[in-house]
Design an enzyme around this catalytic site. Sequence first.
Site, short mmCIF file in Angstrom:
data_model
loop_
_atom_site.label_atom_id
_atom_site.label_comp_id
_atom_site.label_asym_id
_atom_site.label_seq_id
_atom_site.Cartn_x
_atom_site.Cartn_y
_atom_site.Cartn_z
N GLU A 30 36.11 50.96 57.56
CA GLU A 30 34.93 51.40 56.41
C GLU A 30 34.74 49.82 55.76
OE1 GLU A 30 33.21 53.86 56.64
OE2 GLU A 30 34.57 54.99 58.03
N CYS A 83 30.44 49.92 47.67
CA CYS A 83 29.96 49.51 49.07
C CYS A 83 28.80 49.92 49.50
CB CYS A 83 30.82 50.17 50.12
SG CYS A 83 30.96 51.86 50.09
P1 NDP Z 1 39.32 43.29 50.82
O1 NDP Z 1 39.10 43.22 51.89
O2 NDP Z 1 39.53 42.03 49.98
O3 NDP Z 1 40.68 44.05 50.45
C1 NDP Z 1 40.88 45.44 50.95
C2 NDP Z 1 42.28 45.79 51.21
O4 NDP Z 1 42.84 44.90 52.22
C3 NDP Z 1 43.30 45.52 50.15
O5 NDP Z 1 44.39 46.15 49.78
C4 NDP Z 1 43.84 44.18 50.47
O6 NDP Z 1 44.76 43.50 49.70
C5 NDP Z 1 44.02 44.15 52.00
N1 NDP Z 1 44.03 42.80 52.51
C6 NDP Z 1 43.62 41.64 52.39
N2 NDP Z 1 43.71 40.86 53.23
C7 NDP Z 1 44.36 41.49 54.12
C8 NDP Z 1 44.85 41.23 55.73
N3 NDP Z 1 44.83 40.18 56.11
N4 NDP Z 1 45.38 42.26 56.18
C9 NDP Z 1 45.64 43.54 55.79
N5 NDP Z 1 45.25 43.78 54.49
C10 NDP Z 1 44.76 42.94 53.70
O7 NDP Z 1 38.23 44.13 49.93
P2 NDP Z 1 38.24 44.28 48.63
O8 NDP Z 1 39.37 44.85 47.95
O9 NDP Z 1 37.51 43.26 47.70
O10 NDP Z 1 37.09 45.57 48.32
C11 NDP Z 1 35.79 45.28 48.40
C12 NDP Z 1 35.07 45.59 49.58
O11 NDP Z 1 35.48 46.77 50.19
C13 NDP Z 1 33.62 45.22 49.64
O12 NDP Z 1 33.26 44.52 50.81
C14 NDP Z 1 33.26 46.72 49.88
O13 NDP Z 1 31.76 46.86 50.50
C15 NDP Z 1 34.25 47.19 50.84
N6 NDP Z 1 34.38 48.71 50.47
C16 NDP Z 1 33.54 49.52 51.63
C17 NDP Z 1 33.72 50.84 51.57
C18 NDP Z 1 33.24 51.66 52.69
O14 NDP Z 1 33.75 53.05 52.69
N7 NDP Z 1 32.64 51.21 53.71
C19 NDP Z 1 34.01 51.49 50.32
C20 NDP Z 1 34.67 50.56 49.21
C21 NDP Z 1 34.83 49.35 49.41
P3 NDP Z 1 44.69 42.83 48.23
O15 NDP Z 1 43.53 43.35 47.71
O16 NDP Z 1 46.00 43.18 47.61
O17 NDP Z 1 44.53 41.41 48.62
#
Ligand code: NDP
Length: 484
Positions: free
Chosen positions: A209, A243
Site C-alpha cells: 500500500e 496517502c
Molecule cells: P516510509 O516508506 O518511509 O516508511 C514506512 C515504513 O517502512 C516505516 O516503518 C519505515 O521505518 C519502514 N522502512 C523504511 N525503510 C525500510 C526498509 N528498507 N525496509 C523495510 N522497512 C523500511 O513511509 P513513511 O513512513 O514516510 O509514510 C509516508 C508514505 O506512506 C507516503 O508515501 C504515503 O503515501 C504512504 N502511505 C500509503 C498508504 C496507503 O494505504 N496506500 C497509507 C498511508 C501512507 P522508519 O519510519 O522507522 O524509517
Amino acid sequence: METVRGLVDAARRVQTEWAARSPEERAEVLLRLRRIVADRADSIAWVIQSDTAKIGAEALFEVGVACDYLRYLAHMAPRFLASRKAKTGWISHRRASVRYEPYGVIAAITPWNFPFAISMSTVNTALAAGNAVVLKPSEHSPATGKLVGELLAEATELPDLVKVAMGDGQTGAALVTAGVDKIAFTGSTATGTKIMAAAADSLTPLVLELGGKDAMIVCADADVQRAARGAVWGAMYGCGQVCMSIERAYVAAEIYEEFVEAVVAEARQVRSADGPDAQIGSMIGAFQREKVERQLDDARSSGARVLLGGRAVDGPGHRFEPTIVVDVDHDMAIMREETFGPVLPIMPVEDDEQAIRLANQSEYGLDASVWSRDSERANRIAERLEVGTVVVNDHLINYMMADLPFGGTRGSGFGRVHGREGLREFTRPKAIVEDRIALGREPYWFDGTGSGEESISALLDFRHGRRLRQKMAGGWRLIRNAVR
Ligand code: NDP
C-alpha cells in the site's frame, strides 16, 4: 533485546494455537479489543498526538476508524473465512472445496501518518485470518507502535501473538528477510520497491500500500462552492499528509475562475497556527516540510503562482500554511510527485476527456474523485480512471468504509486491505478434492491397455459434443470404460 528473527520465531510458536481457534472465537477476541480501545479512546488519542503532532480531532478519528474496522472484522470474518464448495467441471464424480488458511507469521510494516489506524487495521486483519504478526511501526511514531502491541497483548492474552519490532528502516529491512510468510507494507513507493526486491530471493509474497497523487476532477456542472469546500478539506486534512490527499485538481475551464476564488476563500479560513482551535496540525518533521518547500520552489521557478500560503508557520513544530497554487503543468514536480503537505495545485481543463487523460497521466493510482451534479457523467468518468477507488462529490471517505477494498494501481502498489478482498490477502486458499463416487479406475488414468486417449475422447464428446447422439455415445463409452 530480542533480535528481529527472535521475534518472528516467538510469534510462530504461538501462531498454531491461535490458528486452531475457530474464526468465531478469534472474532470474540477482536470484540474484546474493540471494547478496550473504545473505553480508552481519549488516552490513546493523546499518545497518537504526542507522537505525530496531529490535532485532537484527527487522533480521535484514528481511534474511531480502528474501532469501526474491528467491529466489521469481528462480524464478517467468520463468513469470509468459511470454506466454499467449488465446481468440479468435467471431473463431476469428485467433490471439491476451498479453505482459507493463514500464512503463519505476517510482517506488518507501517508508516507514521496514521500510526494507530493503519497498524491496527493491518495487524487485526492478519489475526482474524489466524496469523501471528510482527509489527514494525515507524521510528517517527514509536509510542503508538508500542501501545498497539500492549493493547493486543491485553486483549488476546497471548503476549507473543503480536510482537513489536521497534527501530528504524534497518529494523524493517531485517524483518523482511527474517523468515516471515508474508509482508504487509504501507509506506512510500521508494521503500516499497526496496522491500519487493529484498523479498524476491525468498519469494515472500507481499501486499504493498504505497504513495498517491490523488486527482480531483471538477466538471462544468459541479456545485462549485461544495467542490471548493471539499477540495480544501481533502487537500489539507492531516496537513496533507494522507496517502489519499487531493494533490491535484483539474477544473473545467468554464468554472475555473469561480472555483479558484472559492478555494482560496475557503483555505484562508483554515486555522493552522498552534492552539486549541487549530484545524490542521503540524507536519511530522523538518524533512517533510523541506520536501514541500522544494516542490514549491521548483514550481515557482517554472512559472507557477502561489495564491495563498506557501510558507512555514512561525512557532513550535513544523506547521505549514494552507497553500493554493495555479499556473501549473505536468512538467512540474508538484503535479507529478507525491507532495504530502497542505498544498493544492489547480489546473484548468477544456473538457472531461482532457481531465481523464491528465488524471491518468501519473506514476500513481490510489484514489480519485469526480465532482458533478450528473451521476451518469461522474460514473462514466470514474470507469476510465486508472485507480483503486473513485469517490463522487467527496474524497477520502472510502477508507472509513470497512467493507470496501482499499489499494492502488501502478506506483501506489498492489493487493488490497479492508473488505473481504483485504481479509483474504492474509490467507492461502487451499483446494481440497474428495470422492463423491469412488471408481475402481479413473477414466483419465492409464487404462491398462493404452494411454487413456479413448476415455478422454469419450469425456470430450459427453461434455462438449455438439449433437445429442454424440453426447450419448460419449456417456456410454465412459460408463463402459469405468466398469471395465
Ligand atoms: P516510509 O516508506 O518511509 O516508511 C514506512 C515504513 O517502512 C516505516 O516503518 C519505515 O521505518 C519502514 N522502512 C523504511 N525503510 C525500510 C526498509 N528498507 N525496509 C523495510 N522497512 C523500511 O513511509 P513513511 O513512513 O514516510 O509514510 C509516508 C508514505 O506512506 C507516503 O508515501 C504515503 O503515501 C504512504 N502511505 C500509503 C498508504 C496507503 O494505504 N496506500 C497509507 C498511508 C501512507 P522508519 O519510519 O522507522 O524509517
